[in-house]
Design an enzyme around this catalytic site. Structure first.
Site, mmCIF file in Angstrom:
data_model
loop_
_atom_site.group_PDB
_atom_site.id
_atom_site.type_symbol
_atom_site.label_atom_id
_atom_site.label_comp_id
_atom_site.label_asym_id
_atom_site.label_seq_id
_atom_site.Cartn_x
_atom_site.Cartn_y
_atom_site.Cartn_z
ATOM 1 N N HIS A 1 4.761 -5.866 10.914
ATOM 2 C CA HIS A 1 4.356 -5.945 9.513
ATOM 3 C C HIS A 1 5.528 -6.164 8.559
ATOM 4 O O HIS A 1 5.300 -6.443 7.373
ATOM 5 C CB HIS A 1 3.579 -4.679 9.137
ATOM 6 C CG HIS A 1 2.806 -4.793 7.862
ATOM 7 N ND1 HIS A 1 1.942 -5.844 7.602
ATOM 8 C CD2 HIS A 1 2.774 -4.011 6.749
ATOM 9 C CE1 HIS A 1 1.399 -5.689 6.410
ATOM 10 N NE2 HIS A 1 1.902 -4.594 5.868
ATOM 11 N N SER B 1 1.861 -7.500 1.874
ATOM 12 C CA SER B 1 0.763 -6.666 2.351
ATOM 13 C C SER B 1 -0.297 -6.504 1.260
ATOM 14 O O SER B 1 -0.903 -7.484 0.835
ATOM 15 C CB SER B 1 1.311 -5.326 2.848
ATOM 16 O OG SER B 1 0.324 -4.593 3.546
ATOM 17 N N GLN B 2 -0.539 -5.298 0.770
ATOM 18 C CA GLN B 2 -1.489 -5.127 -0.333
ATOM 19 C C GLN B 2 -1.116 -6.032 -1.505
ATOM 20 O O GLN B 2 -1.991 -6.638 -2.147
ATOM 21 C CB GLN B 2 -1.503 -3.676 -0.802
ATOM 22 C CG GLN B 2 -2.376 -3.415 -2.023
ATOM 23 C CD GLN B 2 -2.323 -1.961 -2.457
ATOM 24 O OE1 GLN B 2 -3.245 -1.205 -2.184
ATOM 25 N NE2 GLN B 2 -1.248 -1.574 -3.106
ATOM 26 N N ASP C 1 1.880 -8.389 13.953
ATOM 27 C CA ASP C 1 1.532 -7.462 12.870
ATOM 28 C C ASP C 1 0.369 -6.576 13.305
ATOM 29 O O ASP C 1 -0.736 -7.061 13.555
ATOM 30 C CB ASP C 1 1.162 -8.269 11.628
ATOM 31 C CG ASP C 1 1.096 -7.441 10.355
ATOM 32 O OD1 ASP C 1 0.884 -6.221 10.454
ATOM 33 O OD2 ASP C 1 1.257 -8.031 9.275
ATOM 34 N N TYR D 1 0.833 -1.199 0.000
ATOM 35 C CA TYR D 1 0.000 0.000 0.000
ATOM 36 C C TYR D 1 0.871 1.254 0.000
ATOM 37 O O TYR D 1 1.754 1.418 0.838
ATOM 38 C CB TYR D 1 -0.884 -0.017 1.244
ATOM 39 C CG TYR D 1 -2.021 0.983 1.235
ATOM 40 C CD1 TYR D 1 -3.172 0.745 0.498
ATOM 41 C CD2 TYR D 1 -1.953 2.136 1.992
ATOM 42 C CE1 TYR D 1 -4.224 1.637 0.516
ATOM 43 C CE2 TYR D 1 -2.999 3.045 2.015
ATOM 44 C CZ TYR D 1 -4.132 2.791 1.276
ATOM 45 O OH TYR D 1 -5.181 3.685 1.282
#
Length: 322
Positions: free
Chosen positions: A300, A185-186, A271, A90
Protein backbone atom coordinates in the site's frame (compact mmCIF):
# COMPACT_ATOMS: atom_id res chain seq x y z
CA UNK A 1 4.93 -10.98 -0.12
CA UNK A 2 2.71 -12.76 -2.64
CA UNK A 3 -0.12 -11.48 -4.79
CA UNK A 4 -3.38 -11.38 -2.86
CA UNK A 5 -5.54 -10.30 -5.79
CA UNK A 6 -5.62 -10.70 -9.57
CA UNK A 7 -2.53 -10.81 -11.75
CA UNK A 8 -1.60 -7.70 -13.71
CA UNK A 9 -2.97 -9.23 -16.92
CA UNK A 10 -6.24 -10.08 -15.20
CA UNK A 11 -6.47 -6.57 -13.73
CA UNK A 12 -6.16 -5.09 -17.21
CA UNK A 13 -9.09 -7.28 -18.23
CA UNK A 14 -11.17 -6.64 -15.08
CA UNK A 15 -14.08 -4.37 -15.99
CA UNK A 16 -16.89 -4.98 -13.48
CA UNK A 17 -20.49 -4.10 -14.21
CA UNK A 18 -21.09 -1.78 -11.27
CA UNK A 19 -24.59 -0.84 -10.14
CA UNK A 20 -25.21 2.90 -10.64
CA UNK A 21 -28.01 4.44 -8.53
CA UNK A 22 -30.76 5.88 -10.72
CA UNK A 23 -30.67 9.16 -8.81
CA UNK A 24 -26.88 9.43 -8.51
CA UNK A 25 -26.68 12.79 -10.28
CA UNK A 26 -29.69 14.20 -8.44
CA UNK A 27 -28.30 13.06 -5.09
CA UNK A 28 -25.02 14.88 -5.59
CA UNK A 29 -26.64 17.96 -7.11
CA UNK A 30 -28.87 18.22 -4.03
CA UNK A 31 -25.93 17.60 -1.70
CA UNK A 32 -23.58 20.12 -3.28
CA UNK A 33 -26.03 22.83 -4.29
CA UNK A 34 -26.29 24.40 -0.83
CA UNK A 35 -24.07 27.45 -0.58
CA UNK A 36 -21.34 27.39 2.04
CA UNK A 37 -22.07 29.96 4.79
CA UNK A 38 -19.19 32.33 4.24
CA UNK A 39 -15.79 32.26 2.52
CA UNK A 40 -12.66 30.36 3.47
CA UNK A 41 -10.31 32.14 5.87
CA UNK A 42 -6.51 32.16 5.84
CA UNK A 43 -4.36 33.09 8.86
CA UNK A 44 -0.57 33.41 8.44
CA UNK A 45 1.50 30.93 10.47
CA UNK A 46 5.07 31.63 11.58
CA UNK A 47 6.84 28.35 10.87
CA UNK A 48 10.37 29.74 10.96
CA UNK A 49 10.79 28.77 7.29
CA UNK A 50 11.94 31.43 4.86
CA UNK A 51 11.12 29.96 1.44
CA UNK A 52 7.50 28.94 2.05
CA UNK A 53 4.62 31.06 3.34
CA UNK A 54 2.07 29.04 5.30
CA UNK A 55 -1.51 29.83 6.28
CA UNK A 56 -3.89 28.01 8.58
CA UNK A 57 -7.09 27.51 6.61
CA UNK A 58 -10.72 27.15 7.63
CA UNK A 59 -13.19 26.20 4.90
CA UNK A 60 -16.93 25.88 5.61
CA UNK A 61 -17.58 22.23 4.75
CA UNK A 62 -20.70 20.12 4.87
CA UNK A 63 -23.50 21.88 6.77
CA UNK A 64 -21.12 24.80 7.32
CA UNK A 65 -18.91 22.76 9.65
CA UNK A 66 -15.42 24.31 9.92
CA UNK A 67 -12.82 22.17 8.18
CA UNK A 68 -9.16 23.00 8.77
CA UNK A 69 -6.18 22.80 6.49
CA UNK A 70 -2.87 24.33 5.48
CA UNK A 71 -2.05 26.49 2.49
CA UNK A 72 1.59 26.66 1.42
CA UNK A 73 2.80 29.26 -1.09
CA UNK A 74 6.34 29.64 -2.46
CA UNK A 75 7.73 32.74 -0.76
CA UNK A 76 9.21 34.29 -3.90
CA UNK A 77 6.39 33.41 -6.32
CA UNK A 78 4.54 36.08 -8.27
CA UNK A 79 1.40 35.81 -10.36
CA UNK A 80 -1.37 33.21 -10.09
CA UNK A 81 0.03 29.75 -9.35
CA UNK A 82 -1.11 26.26 -10.25
CA UNK A 83 -2.49 24.65 -7.10
CA UNK A 84 -2.35 21.08 -5.82
CA UNK A 85 -5.22 20.27 -3.46
CA UNK A 86 -4.33 17.26 -1.33
CA UNK A 87 -6.67 14.91 0.54
CA UNK A 88 -5.31 12.58 3.20
CA UNK A 89 -5.23 8.85 3.81
CA UNK A 90 -7.51 7.04 6.23
CA UNK A 91 -6.81 8.07 9.83
CA UNK A 92 -4.51 10.95 8.92
CA UNK A 93 -4.93 14.61 9.82
CA UNK A 94 -3.31 17.78 8.54
CA UNK A 95 -0.41 17.36 10.99
CA UNK A 96 2.16 20.09 11.58
CA UNK A 97 2.50 22.95 9.09
CA UNK A 98 6.02 22.07 7.94
CA UNK A 99 5.41 18.36 7.20
CA UNK A 100 4.41 18.60 3.52
CA UNK A 101 6.48 21.07 1.52
CA UNK A 102 7.19 19.23 -1.76
CA UNK A 103 4.64 21.04 -3.93
CA UNK A 104 5.44 24.51 -2.64
CA UNK A 105 9.15 23.81 -3.19
CA UNK A 106 8.25 22.89 -6.79
CA UNK A 107 6.53 26.26 -7.31
CA UNK A 108 2.90 25.27 -6.73
CA UNK A 109 0.34 26.53 -4.27
CA UNK A 110 -0.49 23.57 -2.02
CA UNK A 111 -3.79 23.31 -0.13
CA UNK A 112 -4.07 20.39 2.33
CA UNK A 113 -7.47 19.38 3.72
CA UNK A 114 -7.79 18.00 7.23
CA UNK A 115 -10.16 15.01 7.52
CA UNK A 116 -13.14 15.50 9.79
CA UNK A 117 -13.09 13.23 12.82
CA UNK A 118 -9.84 11.54 11.78
CA UNK A 119 -6.23 12.35 12.54
CA UNK A 120 -5.13 9.58 14.90
CA UNK A 121 -2.66 7.85 12.56
CA UNK A 122 0.81 9.27 11.78
CA UNK A 123 -0.34 12.93 11.72
CA UNK A 124 -2.84 14.64 13.99
CA UNK A 125 -6.06 16.31 12.94
CA UNK A 126 -7.89 19.46 14.02
CA UNK A 127 -11.36 19.01 12.52
CA UNK A 128 -14.24 17.53 14.52
CA UNK A 129 -17.20 15.70 13.00
CA UNK A 130 -20.14 17.03 15.03
CA UNK A 131 -22.65 14.63 13.46
CA UNK A 132 -23.44 11.65 15.69
CA UNK A 133 -23.83 8.04 14.65
CA UNK A 134 -25.94 5.23 16.09
CA UNK A 135 -25.09 2.33 18.35
CA UNK A 136 -24.07 -0.87 16.61
CA UNK A 137 -21.55 0.94 14.39
CA UNK A 138 -18.24 -0.83 13.89
CA UNK A 139 -15.25 1.29 15.01
CA UNK A 140 -13.99 3.40 12.13
CA UNK A 141 -15.80 5.53 9.55
CA UNK A 142 -17.07 3.24 6.79
CA UNK A 143 -20.16 2.20 8.72
CA UNK A 144 -21.24 5.58 10.12
CA UNK A 145 -24.72 6.03 8.67
CA UNK A 146 -24.04 3.36 6.05
CA UNK A 147 -27.68 2.31 5.65
CA UNK A 148 -28.76 5.74 4.34
CA UNK A 149 -26.85 7.83 1.77
CA UNK A 150 -28.11 11.04 3.38
CA UNK A 151 -26.60 10.11 6.75
CA UNK A 152 -23.40 8.43 5.56
CA UNK A 153 -20.11 9.86 6.88
CA UNK A 154 -18.59 10.07 3.39
CA UNK A 155 -21.37 12.36 2.21
CA UNK A 156 -19.93 14.92 4.59
CA UNK A 157 -16.32 14.17 3.71
CA UNK A 158 -16.80 14.33 -0.07
CA UNK A 159 -18.66 17.63 0.33
CA UNK A 160 -15.74 18.97 2.38
CA UNK A 161 -13.38 17.89 -0.39
CA UNK A 162 -15.36 19.60 -3.15
CA UNK A 163 -15.50 22.81 -1.11
CA UNK A 164 -11.72 22.76 -0.65
CA UNK A 165 -11.23 22.49 -4.41
CA UNK A 166 -13.65 25.38 -4.89
CA UNK A 167 -11.84 27.43 -2.23
CA UNK A 168 -8.54 26.85 -4.00
CA UNK A 169 -10.01 28.06 -7.27
CA UNK A 170 -11.18 31.29 -5.58
CA UNK A 171 -7.90 32.15 -3.83
CA UNK A 172 -6.22 35.24 -5.34
CA UNK A 173 -2.81 33.54 -5.48
CA UNK A 174 -4.17 30.60 -7.50
CA UNK A 175 -4.72 30.22 -11.24
CA UNK A 176 -8.34 29.04 -11.25
CA UNK A 177 -7.78 27.06 -14.47
CA UNK A 178 -4.95 25.00 -12.97
CA UNK A 179 -6.34 23.39 -9.82
CA UNK A 180 -5.24 19.79 -9.39
CA UNK A 181 -6.59 17.26 -6.87
CA UNK A 182 -4.57 14.39 -5.46
CA UNK A 183 -4.22 12.01 -2.53
CA UNK A 184 -3.08 8.60 -1.40
CA UNK A 185 -5.53 5.82 -0.49
CA UNK A 186 -8.61 7.53 1.02
CA UNK A 187 -7.21 10.77 -0.37
CA UNK A 188 -7.01 9.21 -3.83
CA UNK A 189 -10.63 8.10 -3.65
CA UNK A 190 -11.66 11.61 -2.56
CA UNK A 191 -9.66 13.13 -5.42
CA UNK A 192 -11.49 10.90 -7.90
CA UNK A 193 -14.86 11.85 -6.40
CA UNK A 194 -14.02 15.57 -6.58
CA UNK A 195 -12.90 15.23 -10.21
CA UNK A 196 -16.27 13.62 -10.98
CA UNK A 197 -18.36 16.18 -9.08
CA UNK A 198 -16.49 19.47 -9.57
CA UNK A 199 -15.97 20.41 -13.25
CA UNK A 200 -13.34 23.03 -12.38
CA UNK A 201 -10.62 20.44 -11.75
CA UNK A 202 -7.76 20.62 -14.28
CA UNK A 203 -6.15 17.27 -13.42
CA UNK A 204 -6.42 14.44 -10.90
CA UNK A 205 -3.67 12.22 -9.45
CA UNK A 206 -5.07 9.30 -7.39
CA UNK A 207 -2.49 7.05 -5.73
CA UNK A 208 -3.48 3.50 -4.68
CA UNK A 209 -7.05 4.82 -4.33
CA UNK A 210 -9.47 3.65 -1.65
CA UNK A 211 -13.29 3.91 -1.98
CA UNK A 212 -13.35 2.04 -5.31
CA UNK A 213 -15.46 -1.02 -6.23
CA UNK A 214 -16.62 -1.46 -2.64
CA UNK A 215 -18.05 -4.95 -2.87
CA UNK A 216 -14.85 -6.42 -4.26
CA UNK A 217 -12.76 -4.44 -1.79
CA UNK A 218 -14.76 -5.90 1.09
CA UNK A 219 -14.42 -9.41 -0.32
CA UNK A 220 -10.71 -9.30 -1.18
CA UNK A 221 -8.80 -6.82 1.02
CA UNK A 222 -6.51 -8.67 3.43
CA UNK A 223 -6.32 -5.75 5.88
CA UNK A 224 -7.47 -2.18 6.30
CA UNK A 225 -10.75 -0.27 6.39
CA UNK A 226 -12.75 -2.39 3.92
CA UNK A 227 -12.88 -4.95 6.71
CA UNK A 228 -15.11 -2.61 8.71
CA UNK A 229 -17.93 -3.33 6.26
CA UNK A 230 -17.42 -7.07 6.57
CA UNK A 231 -17.47 -6.81 10.36
CA UNK A 232 -20.66 -4.75 10.22
CA UNK A 233 -22.39 -7.25 7.94
CA UNK A 234 -21.35 -10.12 10.18
CA UNK A 235 -23.48 -8.45 12.84
CA UNK A 236 -26.23 -7.05 10.63
CA UNK A 237 -26.73 -9.99 8.28
CA UNK A 238 -29.94 -8.59 6.77
CA UNK A 239 -28.51 -5.22 5.69
CA UNK A 240 -26.22 -6.15 2.80
CA UNK A 241 -28.53 -4.64 0.17
CA UNK A 242 -28.89 -1.39 2.10
CA UNK A 243 -25.17 -1.12 2.78
CA UNK A 244 -23.95 -1.69 -0.76
CA UNK A 245 -26.80 0.44 -2.07
CA UNK A 246 -25.52 3.34 0.04
CA UNK A 247 -21.87 2.75 -0.86
CA UNK A 248 -22.68 2.96 -4.58
CA UNK A 249 -23.30 6.72 -4.24
CA UNK A 250 -19.74 7.20 -2.94
CA UNK A 251 -17.89 4.59 -4.98
CA UNK A 252 -15.14 6.36 -6.93
CA UNK A 253 -15.35 3.70 -9.64
CA UNK A 254 -19.09 4.38 -10.04
CA UNK A 255 -18.44 8.13 -10.19
CA UNK A 256 -15.41 7.81 -12.49
CA UNK A 257 -17.18 8.16 -15.88
CA UNK A 258 -18.36 11.63 -14.80
CA UNK A 259 -14.76 12.89 -14.55
CA UNK A 260 -13.21 14.38 -17.68
CA UNK A 261 -9.97 15.87 -16.32
CA UNK A 262 -6.69 14.19 -17.28
CA UNK A 263 -5.62 11.62 -14.69
CA UNK A 264 -2.40 10.01 -13.53
CA UNK A 265 -3.16 6.88 -11.49
CA UNK A 266 -0.77 4.74 -9.47
CA UNK A 267 -1.58 1.16 -8.49
CA UNK A 268 0.48 -1.30 -6.42
CA UNK A 269 0.05 -4.94 -7.35
CA UNK A 270 0.76 -6.32 -3.86
CA UNK A 271 -1.54 -3.83 -2.12
CA UNK A 272 -3.40 -5.63 0.68
CA UNK A 273 -5.39 -2.54 1.76
CA UNK A 274 -6.74 -1.34 -1.61
CA UNK A 275 -6.71 -4.44 -3.84
CA UNK A 276 -5.32 -3.54 -7.27
CA UNK A 277 -8.40 -4.85 -9.07
CA UNK A 278 -10.52 -2.23 -7.29
CA UNK A 279 -8.17 0.53 -8.39
CA UNK A 280 -8.21 -0.79 -11.96
CA UNK A 281 -12.01 -0.67 -11.88
CA UNK A 282 -11.81 3.10 -11.32
CA UNK A 283 -8.99 3.53 -13.84
CA UNK A 284 -10.86 1.72 -16.62
CA UNK A 285 -14.03 3.76 -16.02
CA UNK A 286 -12.36 7.19 -15.75
CA UNK A 287 -13.95 9.49 -18.34
CA UNK A 288 -10.94 11.60 -19.26
CA UNK A 289 -7.49 11.01 -20.71
CA UNK A 290 -5.48 8.88 -18.32
CA UNK A 291 -2.08 7.41 -17.62
CA UNK A 292 -1.09 4.72 -15.14
CA UNK A 293 2.05 3.83 -13.23
CA UNK A 294 2.05 0.26 -11.89
CA UNK A 295 4.30 -0.70 -8.97
CA UNK A 296 4.41 -4.44 -9.37
CA UNK A 297 6.13 -5.42 -6.11
CA UNK A 298 4.81 -2.77 -3.72
CA UNK A 299 2.16 -2.97 -1.03
CA UNK A 300 0.00 0.00 0.00
CA UNK A 301 3.00 2.36 0.09
CA UNK A 302 2.80 2.34 -3.71
CA UNK A 303 5.43 4.34 -5.56
CA UNK A 304 6.37 6.55 -2.61
CA UNK A 305 8.83 9.39 -3.21
CA UNK A 306 9.71 8.09 -6.68
CA UNK A 307 6.10 8.50 -7.73
CA UNK A 308 6.08 12.14 -6.57
CA UNK A 309 8.71 12.82 -9.23
CA UNK A 310 6.50 11.07 -11.78
CA UNK A 311 3.63 13.34 -10.72
CA UNK A 312 5.75 16.47 -11.00
CA UNK A 313 6.91 15.62 -14.52
CA UNK A 314 3.35 14.72 -15.54
CA UNK A 315 1.92 17.99 -14.19
CA UNK A 316 4.51 20.02 -16.05
CA UNK A 317 3.38 18.20 -19.20
CA UNK A 318 -0.35 18.66 -18.54
CA UNK A 319 -0.37 22.18 -17.06
CA UNK A 320 2.78 23.71 -18.50
CA UNK A 321 5.64 25.09 -16.42
CA UNK A 322 4.50 28.69 -16.15
Amino acid sequence: MALSDLTLADCWAYRPDLAVPADLGAFWERTLSADAPGPATYEPVDTGLTQVRTFSVVVPGYDGDPVYGWLHLPAQASGPLPCVVEYLGYGRGRGLPHEKLFWAAAGFAHLIMDTRGQGWSASSGSTADPHGYPAGTVPGFLTRGVTDPDDFYYRRLVTDAVRFARAAQRHPAVDADRVVVTGVSQGGGLALAVAALFPGVAAVMPDVPFLCDFRRGVQVAARGPYGEIAEYLKLHRDRSGQVFGTLAYFDAAVLAPRATAPALFSIAMMDQVCPPSTCFAAYHRHGGQKELRVYEFNDHEGGGAEHQLEQLAWLHKVLGRG
